[in-house]
Write an enzyme that holds these catalytic residues in place. Structure first.
Site, PDB file in Angstrom:
ATOM      1  N   ASP A  73     -29.882  49.520 -62.198  1.00  0.00           N
ATOM      2  CA  ASP A  73     -29.701  48.375 -62.754  1.00  0.00           C
ATOM      3  C   ASP A  73     -31.202  47.909 -63.192  1.00  0.00           C
ATOM      4  O   ASP A  73     -31.815  48.507 -63.993  1.00  0.00           O
ATOM      5  CB  ASP A  73     -29.260  47.233 -61.648  1.00  0.00           C
ATOM      6  CG  ASP A  73     -28.893  45.920 -62.132  1.00  0.00           C
ATOM      7  OD1 ASP A  73     -27.915  46.069 -62.805  1.00  0.00           O
ATOM      8  OD2 ASP A  73     -29.583  45.125 -62.105  1.00  0.00           O
ATOM      9  N   TYR A  83     -34.301  38.748 -66.097  1.00  0.00           N
ATOM     10  CA  TYR A  83     -33.618  38.209 -67.349  1.00  0.00           C
ATOM     11  C   TYR A  83     -34.441  37.448 -68.163  1.00  0.00           C
ATOM     12  O   TYR A  83     -34.247  37.568 -69.763  1.00  0.00           O
ATOM     13  CB  TYR A  83     -32.485  37.734 -66.672  1.00  0.00           C
ATOM     14  CG  TYR A  83     -31.493  38.552 -66.015  1.00  0.00           C
ATOM     15  CD1 TYR A  83     -30.351  39.121 -66.645  1.00  0.00           C
ATOM     16  CD2 TYR A  83     -31.953  38.914 -64.500  1.00  0.00           C
ATOM     17  CE1 TYR A  83     -29.676  39.988 -65.913  1.00  0.00           C
ATOM     18  CE2 TYR A  83     -31.122  39.724 -63.693  1.00  0.00           C
ATOM     19  CZ  TYR A  83     -29.790  40.415 -64.343  1.00  0.00           C
ATOM     20  OH  TYR A  83     -29.293  41.419 -63.870  1.00  0.00           O
ATOM     21  N   HIS A 100     -21.102  50.480 -59.837  1.00  0.00           N
ATOM     22  CA  HIS A 100     -22.255  50.113 -60.097  1.00  0.00           C
ATOM     23  C   HIS A 100     -23.364  50.289 -59.207  1.00  0.00           C
ATOM     24  O   HIS A 100     -24.677  50.734 -59.523  1.00  0.00           O
ATOM     25  CB  HIS A 100     -22.344  48.733 -60.601  1.00  0.00           C
ATOM     26  CG  HIS A 100     -23.637  48.291 -61.360  1.00  0.00           C
ATOM     27  ND1 HIS A 100     -23.859  48.377 -62.671  1.00  0.00           N
ATOM     28  CD2 HIS A 100     -24.671  47.604 -60.827  1.00  0.00           C
ATOM     29  CE1 HIS A 100     -25.137  47.937 -62.863  1.00  0.00           C
ATOM     30  NE2 HIS A 100     -25.858  47.259 -61.768  1.00  0.00           N
TER      31      HIS A 100
END
Length: 395
Positions: A197, A319, A369
Site C-alpha cells: 500500500d 494522501y 490487500h
C-alpha cells in the site's frame, strides 16, 4: 485557527535506557486514564439507523460495528495486547530531527547461516503490528542456509513515529529516512525491501534511489507505471486496467476525502471511537477479500493503535501530499513480484514498465490487500526463494 499543542510522544511511553548509539528501547505503556476514556466513549457511542441498502456495498455492517464497539468498551484486553507487543524488540531513533519507531527482530540460525537484512513497510489503514506475523515467520526459521534480520518501521505519522514536520509525505522523503535507518543507524550496507500500500511507494523509491544498498525488492503491491510510461498499453494491459478501475470506481471516496479535507475528517475520527473503528475496520474487511481473516480483538488492536497514538489525522498525509509526489524512476535492482489476490491478473508486461530486472514472478493463490498479515507464510516463501537465489551481500 487554534491548534492543540503538538505532542512529542504518543500515549505509549518511551523508555530511557540506551540500547545502541542513536537508539532507545520502546515499550507500550498506555495510561490507565487513557484506557478509561476510551472505554467510556465506546460505551456512550451513538449509531445511525440503516441507510437503504448501503450495507450491501460495505465491508462492515452496523450490527457488527455495534458489537465491536461494545467489546472495545467492555472486555477488550489492551493490557494483554501490550504484553504481547512488548515481547517484540522495539526502538526509537531520531533521523534528521524526525522521530522514527521501529521493531527489529534478529534472525535465529546457525553460525554459518547467511544473514539477510530486510526492511518491511506497512500501509494505510494499518501499522507495524500487522507486519509482525511476516517478520516473525522470516526471522524465526533458517531455510536453505539463510536467516533474516527484519526491520519493521512505523511510517512517519503512524503510531509512535512522529508526523513529518516541514517536509511532505512523499516517496523520496520517506525513503531517505528509511535508508538512513538501515545504513546509518543499524549499520546494514546491503538489504532487501518489501512494502504494501502506501509502504510500497516507499519501498519502490528506496530501490530506485539507492540501488547501491538495496540488493533487491519484493512486491506484492507492484507499482503501476506513471503516465509517461503508461502509453500505448497492450490489449491485455488495457483490459486489466479497465477491470481494476471498475473495481475501485465506487470505493475510492475515502481517498478523496483524506486528500482534500483531512483535518475535517480527523476531527470526527479523533473524537469518536465508533467513528474511528468504522472508518478503519470497514477497509480492513472490504479489502481483505472473501473469508474471515481476523478475530474481533485483532481488528480492535489496529483501531486501538490509531486511537492511543492519536495518529489517524497524521496518517492522511500520504494522501494529502500525493499531489507533490514526483514520478517514480525506473527500478533497476532485482525484483520479485508476487501478485496479491486482490490484483489477480496483473500483467507482467505492465510491471516491466517500472521494474527492469524482474527475476521472480508468482500469483498468490489466496488472501487480499493485506498480504503480509493475511498470508505471512506465502509471502515469506516468496521472499526466501528470492533471497536464496538473488541476494548479494557485496553488490
Amino acid at each position: 485557527m487554534s491548534r492543540r499543542p503538538k505532542r512529542d510522544r504518543p500515549a505509549a511511553s518511551v523508555g530511557c535506557r540506551r540500547y545502541a548509539p542513536g537508539m532507545e528501547q520502546f515499550r507500550w505503556e498506555v495510561g490507565e486514564a487513557d484506557l478509561d476514556e476510551l472505554r467510556r466513549r465506546a460505551r456512550e457511542a451513538r449509531f445511525p439507523r440503516p441507510i437503504g441498502d448501503a450495507a450491501a456495498e460495505s465491508g462492515l455492517t452496523l450490527d457488527r460495528l455495534e458489537a465491536l464497539v461494545a467489546r472495545w468498551g467492555g472486555d477488550f484486553d489492551w493490557r494483554a495486547v501490550e504484553g504481547r507487543l512488548n515481547e517484540v524488540p522495539q526502538f526509537t531513533t531520531v533521523i534528521d530531527g524526525q522521530l522514527i519507531h521501529f521493531a527489529r527482530i534478529e534472525g535465529v540460525g546457525t553460525p554459518r547461516a547467511r544473514r539477510v537484512p530486510i526492511i518491511v513497510f506497512h500501509g494505510w489503514p494499518y501499522s507495524f503490528i500487522e507486519m509482525l506475523p511476516l517478520a516473525i515467520e522470516l526471522a524465526g526459521t533458517e531455510v536453505d542456509g539463510v536467516v533474516f534480520d527484519v526491520v519493521v518501521p512505523s511510517l512517519p505519522g503512524y503510531g509512535p513515529s512522529a508526523a513529518l514536520d516541514g517536509a511532505p509525505f512523499t516517496g523520496p522523503v520517506v525513503a531517505e529516512l528509511m535508508h538512513s535507518l538501515m545504513t546509518d543507524v543499524l549499520g546494514y550496507s546491503r538489504y532487501l525491501s518489501y512494502g504494501e500500500d502506501v509502504g510500497s511507494t516507499t519501498s519502490d523509491f528506496l530501490a530506485a534511489l539507492h540501488p547501491e544498498s538495496v540488493a533487491g525488492l519484493i512486491a506484492t503491491h507492484a507499482a503501476f507505471p506513471p503516465p509517461s510510461r503508461a502509453n500505448d498499453l497492450t490489449p491485455v494491459e488495457q483490459r486489466w486496467v479497465d477491470w481494476h478501475d471498475g473495481e475501485w470506481k465506487r470505493a475510492s471516496a475515502y481517498a478523496a476525502l483524506q486528500s482534500t479535507r483531512p483535518e475535517t475528517l480527523a476531527v470526527a475520527l479523533s473524537d469518536s471511537p465508533a467513528g474511528l473503528a468504522a472508518w478503519i475496520i470497514e477497509k480492513l474487511l472490504a479489502w481483505s477479500g472473501p473469508g474471515d481473516w481476523w478475530s474481533d480483538d485483532e481488528l480492535l488492536t489496529t483501531a486501538s493503535l490509531y486511537w492511543f497514538t492519536g495518529s489517524i489525522g497524521s496518517s492522511f498525509a500520504a494522501y494529502r501530499d500525493y499531489r507533490l509526489q514526483p514520478e517514480l524512476p525506473l527500478v533497476s535492482v532485482p525484483v520479485a513480484v508476487a501478485v496479491q489476490h486482490g490484483e489477480r491478473g496483473f500483467p507482467r508486461s505492465y510491471a516491466e514498465r517500472t521494474y527492469t530486472d524482474i527475476r521472480q514472478w508468482a500469483d498468490l493463490p489466496t488472501g487480499g490487500h493485506f498480504s503480509a498479515w493475511q498470508t505471512p507464510q506465502l509471502v515469506a516463501a516468496e521472499i526466501r526463494s528470492f533471497a536464496v537465489g538473488h541476494f548479494d551481500p557485496v553488490g
